[in-house]
Motif scaffolding. Structure first.
Motif, PDB file in Angstrom:
ATOM      1  N   PRO A  97       0.817  -1.223   0.000  1.00  0.00           N
ATOM      2  CA  PRO A  97       0.000   0.000   0.000  1.00  0.00           C
ATOM      3  C   PRO A  97       0.846   1.267   0.000  1.00  0.00           C
ATOM      4  N   GLN A  98       0.260   2.317  -0.540  1.00  0.00           N
ATOM      5  CA  GLN A  98       0.937   3.619  -0.553  1.00  0.00           C
ATOM      6  C   GLN A  98       0.973   4.186   0.863  1.00  0.00           C
ATOM      7  N   SER A  99       2.167   4.407   1.357  1.00  0.00           N
ATOM      8  CA  SER A  99       2.321   5.121   2.629  1.00  0.00           C
ATOM      9  C   SER A  99       3.718   5.717   2.630  1.00  0.00           C
ATOM     10  N   ALA A 100       3.828   6.848   3.254  1.00  0.00           N
ATOM     11  CA  ALA A 100       5.113   7.563   3.272  1.00  0.00           C
ATOM     12  C   ALA A 100       6.216   6.695   3.868  1.00  0.00           C
ATOM     13  N   SER A 101       5.904   5.975   4.951  1.00  0.00           N
ATOM     14  CA  SER A 101       6.942   5.169   5.602  1.00  0.00           C
ATOM     15  C   SER A 101       7.381   3.996   4.717  1.00  0.00           C
ATOM     16  N   LEU A 102       6.452   3.409   3.956  1.00  0.00           N
ATOM     17  CA  LEU A 102       6.823   2.304   3.059  1.00  0.00           C
ATOM     18  C   LEU A 102       7.622   2.815   1.859  1.00  0.00           C
ATOM     19  N   PHE A 103       7.253   3.991   1.330  1.00  0.00           N
ATOM     20  CA  PHE A 103       8.046   4.590   0.248  1.00  0.00           C
ATOM     21  C   PHE A 103       9.462   4.865   0.744  1.00  0.00           C
ATOM     22  N   GLU A 104       9.577   5.380   1.971  1.00  0.00           N
ATOM     23  CA  GLU A 104      10.894   5.687   2.530  1.00  0.00           C
ATOM     24  C   GLU A 104      11.718   4.415   2.730  1.00  0.00           C
ATOM     25  N   ALA A 105      11.081   3.356   3.212  1.00  0.00           N
ATOM     26  CA  ALA A 105      11.800   2.115   3.502  1.00  0.00           C
ATOM     27  C   ALA A 105      12.187   1.343   2.245  1.00  0.00           C
ATOM     28  N   PHE A 106      11.307   1.312   1.243  1.00  0.00           N
ATOM     29  CA  PHE A 106      11.532   0.428   0.096  1.00  0.00           C
ATOM     30  C   PHE A 106      11.734   1.136  -1.231  1.00  0.00           C
ATOM     31  N   GLY A 107      11.362   2.368  -1.323  1.00  0.00           N
ATOM     32  CA  GLY A 107      11.581   3.107  -2.560  1.00  0.00           C
ATOM     33  C   GLY A 107      10.447   2.942  -3.557  1.00  0.00           C
ATOM     34  N   ARG A 108      10.602   3.625  -4.658  1.00  0.00           N
ATOM     35  CA  ARG A 108       9.594   3.649  -5.713  1.00  0.00           C
ATOM     36  C   ARG A 108      10.214   3.058  -6.975  1.00  0.00           C
ATOM     37  N   GLY A 109       9.535   2.106  -7.542  1.00  0.00           N
ATOM     38  CA  GLY A 109      10.023   1.509  -8.783  1.00  0.00           C
ATOM     39  C   GLY A 109       9.775   2.420  -9.974  1.00  0.00           C
ATOM     40  N   LYS A 110      10.452   2.106 -11.048  1.00  0.00           N
ATOM     41  CA  LYS A 110      10.311   2.908 -12.252  1.00  0.00           C
ATOM     42  C   LYS A 110      10.256   1.958 -13.444  1.00  0.00           C
ATOM     43  N   GLY A 111       9.272   2.122 -14.281  1.00  0.00           N
ATOM     44  CA  GLY A 111       9.126   1.295 -15.477  1.00  0.00           C
ATOM     45  C   GLY A 111       9.119   2.149 -16.719  1.00  0.00           C
ATOM     46  N   ARG A 112       8.772   1.547 -17.842  1.00  0.00           N
ATOM     47  CA  ARG A 112       8.796   2.283 -19.105  1.00  0.00           C
ATOM     48  C   ARG A 112       7.742   3.386 -19.169  1.00  0.00           C
ATOM     49  N   CYS A 113       6.731   3.320 -18.293  1.00  0.00           N
ATOM     50  CA  CYS A 113       5.679   4.346 -18.262  1.00  0.00           C
ATOM     51  C   CYS A 113       5.873   5.337 -17.123  1.00  0.00           C
ATOM     52  N   GLY A 114       7.040   5.325 -16.498  1.00  0.00           N
ATOM     53  CA  GLY A 114       7.318   6.269 -15.421  1.00  0.00           C
ATOM     54  C   GLY A 114       7.395   5.590 -14.066  1.00  0.00           C
ATOM     55  N   GLU A 115       7.319   6.396 -13.022  1.00  0.00           N
ATOM     56  CA  GLU A 115       7.420   5.868 -11.665  1.00  0.00           C
ATOM     57  C   GLU A 115       6.122   5.190 -11.252  1.00  0.00           C
ATOM     58  N   ARG A 117       3.130   4.048  -8.696  1.00  0.00           N
ATOM     59  CA  ARG A 117       2.376   4.798  -7.684  1.00  0.00           C
ATOM     60  C   ARG A 117       2.443   4.147  -6.315  1.00  0.00           C
ATOM     61  N   TYR A 118       3.116   3.034  -6.194  1.00  0.00           N
ATOM     62  CA  TYR A 118       3.150   2.289  -4.932  1.00  0.00           C
ATOM     63  C   TYR A 118       4.589   1.872  -4.646  1.00  0.00           C
ATOM     64  N   PRO A 119       4.905   1.620  -3.375  1.00  0.00           N
ATOM     65  CA  PRO A 119       6.260   1.173  -3.027  1.00  0.00           C
ATOM     66  C   PRO A 119       6.496  -0.258  -3.519  1.00  0.00           C
ATOM     67  N   LEU A 120       7.724  -0.549  -3.847  1.00  0.00           N
ATOM     68  CA  LEU A 120       8.124  -1.895  -4.253  1.00  0.00           C
ATOM     69  C   LEU A 120       9.289  -2.354  -3.385  1.00  0.00           C
ATOM     70  N   ALA A 121       9.261  -3.624  -3.032  1.00  0.00           N
ATOM     71  CA  ALA A 121      10.373  -4.215  -2.291  1.00  0.00           C
ATOM     72  C   ALA A 121      10.893  -5.404  -3.078  1.00  0.00           C
ATOM     73  N   ARG A 122      12.142  -5.745  -2.860  1.00  0.00           N
ATOM     74  CA  ARG A 122      12.714  -6.968  -3.436  1.00  0.00           C
ATOM     75  C   ARG A 122      12.703  -8.026  -2.357  1.00  0.00           C
ATOM     76  N   LEU A 123      12.304  -9.222  -2.744  1.00  0.00           N
ATOM     77  CA  LEU A 123      12.262 -10.354  -1.837  1.00  0.00           C
ATOM     78  C   LEU A 123      12.993 -11.509  -2.503  1.00  0.00           C
ATOM     79  N   VAL A 124      13.920 -12.103  -1.776  1.00  0.00           N
ATOM     80  CA  VAL A 124      14.610 -13.303  -2.243  1.00  0.00           C
ATOM     81  C   VAL A 124      14.341 -14.377  -1.190  1.00  0.00           C
ATOM     82  N   ALA A 125      13.921 -15.547  -1.655  1.00  0.00           N
ATOM     83  CA  ALA A 125      13.561 -16.611  -0.712  1.00  0.00           C
ATOM     84  C   ALA A 125      14.202 -17.934  -1.124  1.00  0.00           C
ATOM     85  N   MET A 126      14.577 -18.711  -0.102  1.00  0.00           N
ATOM     86  CA  MET A 126      15.067 -20.083  -0.314  1.00  0.00           C
ATOM     87  C   MET A 126      14.037 -21.025   0.286  1.00  0.00           C
ATOM     88  N   SER A 127      13.678 -22.066  -0.487  1.00  0.00           N
ATOM     89  CA  SER A 127      12.708 -23.035   0.007  1.00  0.00           C
ATOM     90  C   SER A 127      13.115 -24.435  -0.432  1.00  0.00           C
TER      91      SER A 127
END
Length: 173
Positions: A97-115, A117-127
């Motif tokens: 969800p959009q929230s200032a604290s999540l944008f600050e913690a994880f940043g904003r992604g950027k694609g071919r259509c611009g930035e 509107r929501y924060p994005l995080a990277r997740l790497v998992a081993m299973s």
């Protein structure tokens, strides 16, 4: 209480095909069937989310690690190929969800259509390959390289494990 919140999160994890709210309904209906005075009363979904946020991240990490250890132990006979444990490693992006604290913690992604509107995080998992038991995971900002996150997970491998991973992590920053 924290115990109810933890039980709710565990129920949601056990029924991943249903929503967080659906897992709560299973617990609540069971509880109220044994306590008639609760008829017509139920915490709202918003109350549940707020209760979940009150527990410190360290508590969730401890619970996650404990569940993983239990699941690995129980799945030991099932997670072998020619006597070796097969471990999968993969990375992905997760939105939130959009929230200032999540944008600050994880940043904003950027694609071919611009930035985005929501924060994005990277997740790497081993299973584990056969049971999909999560062994470990790492979460970072959108701008963190997946290979950096993955490097920190390698210490959770056991001697003799076979590791299967994406080649160069197709979605790496």
């Amino acid at each position: 209480t924290p115990i109810v919140t933890v039980m709710h999160m565990l129920a949601a994890a056990l029924w991943p095909e249903t929503s967080f709210s659906a897992a709560w309904q299973v617990m609540w209906f069971t509880l109220k069937s044994n306590a008639c005075d609760l008829e017509g009363k139920s915490p709202s979904a918003g109350s549940l989310s707020k209760a979940r946020m009150r527990l410190p991240l360290a508590v969730w990490r401890h619970i996650s690690d404990w569940i993983s250890r239990q699941a690995q132990e129980l799945s030991e006979p099932l997670d072998k190929w020619r006597g070796l444990r097969v471990v999968l490693l993969d990375g992905m992006c997760v939105s939130m969800p959009q929230s200032a604290s999540l944008f600050e913690a994880f940043g904003r992604g950027k694609g071919r259509c611009g930035e985005y509107r929501y924060p994005l995080a990277r997740l790497v998992a081993m299973s584990l390959a056969n049971t999909m038991t999560v062994i470990s995971y790492a979460l970072g900002s959108y701008h963190t390289d997946e290979t950096v996150l993955a490097a920190g997970l390698l210490e959770t491998l056991r001697e003799g494990d076979i590791l299967l991973a994406d080649r160069h992590f197709g979605g790496a920053h």
